[in-house]
Design an enzyme around this catalytic site. Structure first.
Site: not given
Length: 402
Positions: A95, A56, A188, A190
């Site tokens: 990062d 993955c 966000g 979905t």
């Protein structure tokens, strides 16, 4: 309304019911019981991450080449665009992305991450996903997050009932972790996806003294790790309790009780924020840090070493591992490569370069504030910006959670 929007709305409505007094809301604070939510006893969230044997994650060598091409493509553009700004634009391969803003000497610090379910408790999965996103900020010493977005993929293999139970719990876990970090989730996306995915975006505006550029390690520094290794081994071993052909490979070196304790220790560790660890980096003058995630301890150590300004290398002598997981990894041959430093970790600890004289005090302080150990695992020596684990590292057995 589109199907994707409908799923998002259904999930949000269910989440609001949970928070408004749903009798099952108590399950948020207890281990997830599918039967309590009218699901089959055999329900396993991790089955919605079935990639049929495929990895993955993008292999590290492939990712490094992609990063190099990005750096080449943008280097001249960045020089032209930011030549008037005193703060350098950094981020590709590190990062976080750190972008100087046009006004006020401030920087935009951003990161994003998402992955597949690796534990069967949806609420804990949400917490782990949020902690994992925030960890990239903490790896650069940034302790305040101004905003988060949630990225959620609802599996096409989920029944409506499974979706309406599981997705709100994931969202609640993500939100609770964000609140613990002193931030909030304001939006966000979905979508419908073959696999269940969960992650997000973390953004903050900060002054240059609020982040630590991870490139200042010097010879004589020591390496500190703030969470134990072995999370991937622990979650896999727990899944194998239901798979006799797999369980038979490890049952001679570990008991079912050992596996369950290690699994709970792993969930506890993965859901714990690295925020205090990041705050203490400033107090004890850290010279750089990264978080240990998908490429394992050695992979991330090598990446951190490659970005150093000084000609140094990292040598790792000690491997703190969740109890019994080193034995499980050995019993599986080369499957995990835990002791070689290549076993993936999720929402792992910070690997920090600290001055030798301050490292012990750092570890003592983090244990005092959090009740969890940190370990000195290696040294920084003169070298060519590489990292290695010695041939026979000392394995530190970290007690599993009761």
């Amino acid at each position: 309304m589109s199907y994707q929007s409908s799923v998002a709305q259904d999930s949000l409505s269910a989440a609001q019911l949970e928070m408004a007094g749903n009798p099952n809301a108590l399950a948020l604070r207890r281990p997830f019981d599918p039967v309590a939510h009218d699901l089959e006893a055999s329900f396993r969230l991790t089955r919605f991450a079935d990639l049929k044997g495929r990895s993955c994650k993008v292999p590290q060598d492939v990712l490094s080449k992609l990063v190099e091409s990005l750096q080449q493509d943008y280097s001249q553009q960045d020089q032209d665009q930011f030549m008037h700004v005193a703060i350098p634009r950094i981020g590709i391969g590190l990062d976080c992305s750190v972008t100087p803003l046009r006004h006020g000497g401030l920087c935009l610090v951003q990161t994003t991450d998402f992955f597949y379910p690796l534990v069967d408790d949806p609420y804990m999965m949400g917490k782990i996903a949020c902690a994992n996103v925030l960890s990239d900020l903490y790896a650069m010493g940034v302790t305040e997050c101004d905003n988060m977005l949630m990225l959620l993929g609802v599996s096409t293999k989920m029944t409506e009932k499974e979706r309406d139970v599981v997705i709100p719990l994931i969202m609640r876990g993500f939100k609770d972790s964000a609140l613990e970090a002193g931030t909030s989730v304001t939006g966000g996306q979905t979508v419908i996806n073959p696999w269940c995915t969960i992650g997000g975006v973390a953004t903050t505006i900060c002054q240059p003294n609020e982040y630590i550029v991870p490139d200042n390690a010097v010879m004589g520094d020591v390496l500190v790790l703030t969470k134990p290794l072995g999370t991937q081994v622990a979650v896999n071993a727990h899944q194998w309790l239901d798979q006799p052909e797999r369980w038979n490979r490890i049952k001679l070196v570990v008991s079912e009780e050992d596996v369950r304790k290690a699994y709970h220790r792993a969930m506890d560790s993965m859901s714990r924020l690295n925020r205090i660890a990041a705050r203490l980096m400033h107090k004890y003058n850290a010279h750089g840090s990264t978080d240990v995630t998908g490429f394992g301890l050695l992979g991330h150590a090598q990446n951190l070493a490659s970005h150093q300004k000084n000609e140094v290398s990292f040598v790792i002598h000690n491997l703190p591992v969740i109890a019994k997981m080193a034995a499980v990894a050995k019993a599986c041959g080369n499957m995990f490569q835990l002791l070689q430093g290549h076993a993936p970790e999720t929402s792992g600890g910070l690997l920090i370069c600290l001055p030798r004289e301050q490292a012990a005090a750092y570890c003592k302080d983090i244990e005092k504030q959090e009740g969890y150990q940190a370990w000195i695992i290696g040294i920084v020596e003169k070298g060519n910006r590489t990292a290695r684990i010695i041939d026979k590292p000392r394995v530190i057995e970290v007690p599993a959670k009761d």
